[in-house]
Design a protein around this motif. Structure first.
Motif, PDB file in Angstrom:
ATOM      1  N   THR A 188      -3.020   0.213  -3.741  1.00 34.02           N
ATOM      2  CA  THR A 188      -3.068  -1.334  -3.018  1.00 34.02           C
ATOM      3  C   THR A 188      -2.839  -2.235  -4.124  1.00 34.02           C
ATOM      4  O   THR A 188      -3.145  -1.937  -5.062  1.00 34.02           O
ATOM      5  CB  THR A 188      -4.117  -1.639  -2.112  1.00 34.02           C
ATOM      6  OG1 THR A 188      -5.459  -2.095  -3.026  1.00 34.02           O
ATOM      7  CG2 THR A 188      -4.494  -0.810  -1.201  1.00 34.02           C
ATOM      8  N   LYS A 231       0.740  -1.494  -0.015  1.00 31.57           N
ATOM      9  CA  LYS A 231      -0.079  -0.012  -0.025  1.00 31.57           C
ATOM     10  C   LYS A 231       0.875   1.266  -0.100  1.00 31.57           C
ATOM     11  O   LYS A 231       1.906   1.421   0.692  1.00 31.57           O
ATOM     12  CB  LYS A 231      -0.866   0.276   1.298  1.00 31.57           C
ATOM     13  CG  LYS A 231      -1.970   0.935   1.336  1.00 31.57           C
ATOM     14  CD  LYS A 231      -2.721   1.147   2.675  1.00 31.57           C
ATOM     15  CE  LYS A 231      -3.129  -0.224   3.051  1.00 31.57           C
ATOM     16  NZ  LYS A 231      -3.888  -0.012   4.381  1.00 31.57           N
ATOM     17  N   GLU A 271      -5.197   6.181  -2.281  1.00 26.15           N
ATOM     18  CA  GLU A 271      -4.646   4.926  -1.873  1.00 26.15           C
ATOM     19  C   GLU A 271      -4.440   4.167  -2.892  1.00 26.15           C
ATOM     20  O   GLU A 271      -5.453   3.807  -3.550  1.00 26.15           O
ATOM     21  CB  GLU A 271      -5.484   4.235  -0.539  1.00 26.15           C
ATOM     22  CG  GLU A 271      -4.866   3.131  -0.159  1.00 26.15           C
ATOM     23  CD  GLU A 271      -5.813   2.674   0.980  1.00 26.15           C
ATOM     24  OE1 GLU A 271      -5.592   2.695   2.129  1.00 26.15           O
ATOM     25  OE2 GLU A 271      -6.619   1.890   0.549  1.00 26.15           O
TER      26      GLU A 271
END
Length: 177
Positions: free
Chosen positions: A126, A106, A124
């Motif tokens: 990931t 991440k 974000e």
């Protein structure tokens, strides 16, 4: 004169309606898209953790190749800042900073917008293994829009989501070469 007053009344009515609707729209927004890339999780993560690589795949960064950019810190490490300033009103000015990293999993980035509007969002990215040579990449953004700008949250998934899809497809094309 009646036509002008009618037009003004309609404009004022639309503005009042939008302000009333904005009272009932959530201030928080969340948008997320994902794609599967035919590369190992480590390879994908090692590419996306470096913010300067966004020059090659992010629709927003690629929107103005002539924008001024400034960097502070070590790219790929917590605290690295990537600032931009563009005369293009659609690109504007702001900076992003890596706020946390989870090795091979991440990258969290705080995005601070200055122009064309002020705001802060958290992006974000990931990586999740699908197989040993396939990785699912998920890219999301969340934040809060102040009233009355929260009216845009009604459309943000379609607009921002489309840009995330374009950027993820660019990323896939680069990494699968």
């Amino acid at each position: 004169m009646k036509i002008i007053l009618t037009i003004l009344a309609v404009i004022v009515g639309i503005i009042v309606l939008l302000l009333v609707v904005a009272l009932f729209v959530k201030k928080e927004y969340k948008v997320r898209r994902e794609i599967t890339i035919n590369r190992s999780k480590g390879t994908v993560y090692d590419y996306i953790r470096f913010l300067k690589n966004q020059d090659n795949y992010s629709k927003w960064v690629m929107a103005d190749p002539g924008m001024k950019k400034a960097y502070a810190g070590i790219d790929g490490a917590v605290g690295f800042k990537y600032a931009w300033d563009s005369k293009d009103k659609n690109v504007g000015e702001g900076e992003q900073e890596i706020i946390s990293l989870t090795e091979d999993e991440k990258v969290n980035i705080e995005v601070r917008f200055v122009r064309p509007f002020e705001g802060i969002g958290v992006a974000e990215m990931t990586t999740t293994p699908v197989t040993s040579d396939q990785t699912k990449v998920s890219w999301g953004m969340k934040g809060v829009s102040k009233y009355p700008m929260n009216i845009t949250n009604l459309f943000i998934d379609g607009i921002l989501g489309k840009d995330l899809e374009i950027s993820l497809n660019n990323l896939k094309n680069i990494l699968e070469k």
